[in-house]
Design an enzyme around this catalytic site. Structure first.
Site, PDB file in Angstrom:
ATOM      1  N   SER A  57      64.888   1.833 -84.455  1.00  0.00           N
ATOM      2  CA  SER A  57      63.740   1.634 -83.571  1.00  0.00           C
ATOM      3  C   SER A  57      64.023   0.729 -82.386  1.00  0.00           C
ATOM      4  O   SER A  57      63.373   0.855 -81.356  1.00  0.00           O
ATOM      5  CB  SER A  57      62.559   1.091 -84.371  1.00  0.00           C
ATOM      6  OG  SER A  57      62.910  -0.097 -85.040  1.00  0.00           O
ATOM      7  N   HIS A  99      60.680   7.441 -85.522  1.00  0.00           N
ATOM      8  CA  HIS A  99      60.922   7.706 -84.096  1.00  0.00           C
ATOM      9  C   HIS A  99      61.602   9.054 -83.847  1.00  0.00           C
ATOM     10  O   HIS A  99      61.899   9.374 -82.695  1.00  0.00           O
ATOM     11  CB  HIS A  99      61.758   6.577 -83.485  1.00  0.00           C
ATOM     12  CG  HIS A  99      61.035   5.269 -83.513  1.00  0.00           C
ATOM     13  ND1 HIS A  99      60.174   4.879 -82.514  1.00  0.00           N
ATOM     14  CD2 HIS A  99      61.007   4.289 -84.440  1.00  0.00           C
ATOM     15  CE1 HIS A  99      59.663   3.697 -82.816  1.00  0.00           C
ATOM     16  NE2 HIS A  99      60.149   3.312 -83.984  1.00  0.00           N
ATOM     17  N   LYS A 155      53.175   7.577 -83.498  1.00  0.00           N
ATOM     18  CA  LYS A 155      54.125   7.600 -82.381  1.00  0.00           C
ATOM     19  C   LYS A 155      54.050   8.996 -81.725  1.00  0.00           C
ATOM     20  O   LYS A 155      53.096   9.259 -81.017  1.00  0.00           O
ATOM     21  CB  LYS A 155      55.502   7.203 -82.877  1.00  0.00           C
ATOM     22  CG  LYS A 155      55.453   5.798 -83.558  1.00  0.00           C
ATOM     23  CD  LYS A 155      56.794   5.302 -83.987  1.00  0.00           C
ATOM     24  CE  LYS A 155      56.704   4.146 -84.972  1.00  0.00           C
ATOM     25  NZ  LYS A 155      56.002   2.963 -84.519  1.00  0.00           N
TER      26      LYS A 155
HETATM   27  C1  LIG Z   1      61.139   2.751 -87.953  1.00  0.00           C
HETATM   28  C2  LIG Z   1      59.703   2.377 -88.196  1.00  0.00           C
HETATM   29  N1  LIG Z   1      59.173   2.549 -89.415  1.00  0.00           N
HETATM   30  C3  LIG Z   1      57.910   2.220 -89.697  1.00  0.00           C
HETATM   31  C4  LIG Z   1      57.078   1.705 -88.725  1.00  0.00           C
HETATM   32  C5  LIG Z   1      55.695   1.339 -89.105  1.00  0.00           C
HETATM   33  O1  LIG Z   1      54.820   2.395 -88.900  1.00  0.00           O
HETATM   34  P1  LIG Z   1      53.276   2.088 -88.684  1.00  0.00           P
HETATM   35  O2  LIG Z   1      53.133   1.613 -87.263  1.00  0.00           O
HETATM   36  O3  LIG Z   1      52.592   3.389 -88.949  1.00  0.00           O
HETATM   37  O4  LIG Z   1      52.907   1.030 -89.661  1.00  0.00           O
HETATM   38  C6  LIG Z   1      57.577   1.539 -87.418  1.00  0.00           C
HETATM   39  C7  LIG Z   1      56.770   1.004 -86.312  1.00  0.00           C
HETATM   40  O5  LIG Z   1      55.623   0.897 -86.216  1.00  0.00           O
HETATM   41  C8  LIG Z   1      58.907   1.875 -87.152  1.00  0.00           C
HETATM   42  O6  LIG Z   1      59.430   1.701 -85.929  1.00  0.00           O
END
Ligand SMILES: Cc1ncc(COP(=O)(O)O)c(C=O)c1O
Length: 389
Positions: free
Chosen positions: A179, A207, A239
């Site tokens: 990320s 992502h 996203k």
């Molecule tokens: C790789 C990754 N996994 C999980 C999440 C968490 O997801 P959520 O925003 O739905 O809690 C994010 C960012 O928000 C992320 O970048």
């Protein structure tokens, strides 16, 4: 010492480190142009990769579902919060990902925490890439299993850790697209190592899903990985899907186990049904968004080529996450502020989100940007870099 007396020096320390986080007030929907603090900026920090967060079809679906179901889901899925909209969305996502079954979670953070903890316990081992998202790391810290991290994308290190393990069960956990760096996990090699070492592979494709692959099926699609090779697949909906929430895709048995044992699934209120309905509309658009994905990749190519020609240091990424490496926290902040003066919103990412000495400007491209906006951003980056702090 009262609580505030304890907290104030901690806050001051953050300020002194130039790591104090503040929130900016957004006054318009997510789009390439966004109103913030009374100004309009070109938005280069959103994860709304396909520009769906303000799409009319999603808005209509959400409004209609709100008319039919109201606003709140009322309870957790296991009490009486599991609506038809949730059910249909799970079925449609299972078909989309080519997995037997899907389970919706309220956020990606909760999915990651809940899955790792439902699947592992005392005597087991969780192996995580050093650069995994905080929610995966926290999932590993919470479980009673041992947690070990391997060097970023270093397959020899992962193999060594697997070979040294005498644990009962081993779970390998990785981001699909990292990320903060934008690079892809080496899924092919990881799946082989998992298979050879009697381990399970879990991929968080927050992502990648929607962005990568011909139909947007994500990193696993790029690597051609089936349910056997990646038995635990996580996708987030906030996203590229433009809505909110997350899902786990895998076998019937995996999903039934999560319904029984995953605490972040069981003990929380279900997503509003209208969010599920908007996501169903989004899924239809994601499948058809081939042109947007192609455009997005053209923007990525243009950005990289221009930056590299002009001496900006990029990371090894071919995804819409295109961080510009800066190094010092102070410089990253200064450059982000200068970019805002020039009309561009790019956030400075500093430790502890990224390792010490690797502060960066995390540029994210979306299908709503134009080539001209990308060219203008590159010019602004060069000018911000040239200016003395
Ligand atoms: C790789 C990754 N996994 C999980 C999440 C968490 O997801 P959520 O925003 O739905 O809690 C994010 C960012 O928000 C992320 O970048």
């Amino acid at each position: 010492m009262n609580l505030d007396q304890y907290l104030q020096p901690r806050l001051q320390e953050r300020r002194n480190q130039l790591r104090y986080r503040t929130r900016k007030l957004v006054e318009s929907p997510q789009a390439a142009l966004i109103n913030v603090g009374g100004r309009q900026l070109v938005n280069f920090c959103s994860n709304d990769y396909l520009g769906l967060a303000n799409n009319p079809a999603l808005i209509t679906a959400m409004k209609n579902a709100a008319d039919n179901y109201g606003v709140g889901s009322g309870a957790s899925h296991l009490v009486n919060g599991h609506s038809l909209e949730h059910h249909y969305l799970e079925e449609e996502l299972a078909e989309f990902t080519g997995r037997e079954r899907v389970l919706l979670f309220s956020t990606g953070y909760m999915a990651n925490m809940g899955v790792i903890n439902a699947l592992t316990g005392k005597g087991d081992l969780v192996l995580e890439d050093k650069l995994n998202h905080a929610s995966l790391i926290d999932g590993g810290l919470l479980t009673a299993a041992d947690m070990q991290r391997f060097k970023h994308s270093d397959m020899a290190h992962l193999e060594q850790r697997l070979k040294n393990s005498t644990h009962k069960h081993k779970l390998i956990v990785t981001d699909g697209v990292f990320s903060m760096d934008g690079d892809l996990a080496k899924l092919g090699a990881m799946a082989e190592l998992a298979d050879a070492n009697d381990s399970w592979l879990m991929v968080d494709d927050a992502h990648g899903i929607g962005c990568l692959g011909e139909k947007g099926a994500g990193t696993v699609d790029v690597f051609g990985m089936n349910q056997h090779q990646v038995p635990i697949l996580i996708g987030t909906l906030g996203k590229a899907f433009g809505t909110f929430g997350a899902f786990v895709a895998g076998s019937e048995t995996l999903i039934e186990s999560l319904i029984q044992f995953s605490r972040t699934y069981i003990y929380t209120t279900a997503l509003p049904p209208a969010v599920a309905a908007a996501t169903r509309a989004s899924l239809r658009l994601v499948r058809e968004a081939g042109q947007q994905r192609t455009h997005l990749m053209q923007l990525v190519a243009r950005f990289r080529e221009s930056c590299l020609n002009l001496g900006l240091e990029l990371m090894d990424s071919n995804t819409p996450i295109q961080p510009v490496m800066v190094g010092s926290d102070e410089r990253a902040l200064q450059m982000s502020q200068r970019l805002a003066q020039l009309g561009f919103w790019v956030s400075a990412i500093r430790p502890p989100t990224v390792p010490e000495g690797t502060a960066r400007l995390r540029v994210t491209l979306t299908a709503q940007h134009t080539l001209k906006q990308v060219d203008q951003l590159v010019a602004a980056l060069v000018s911000a870099k040239m200016e003395k702090g």
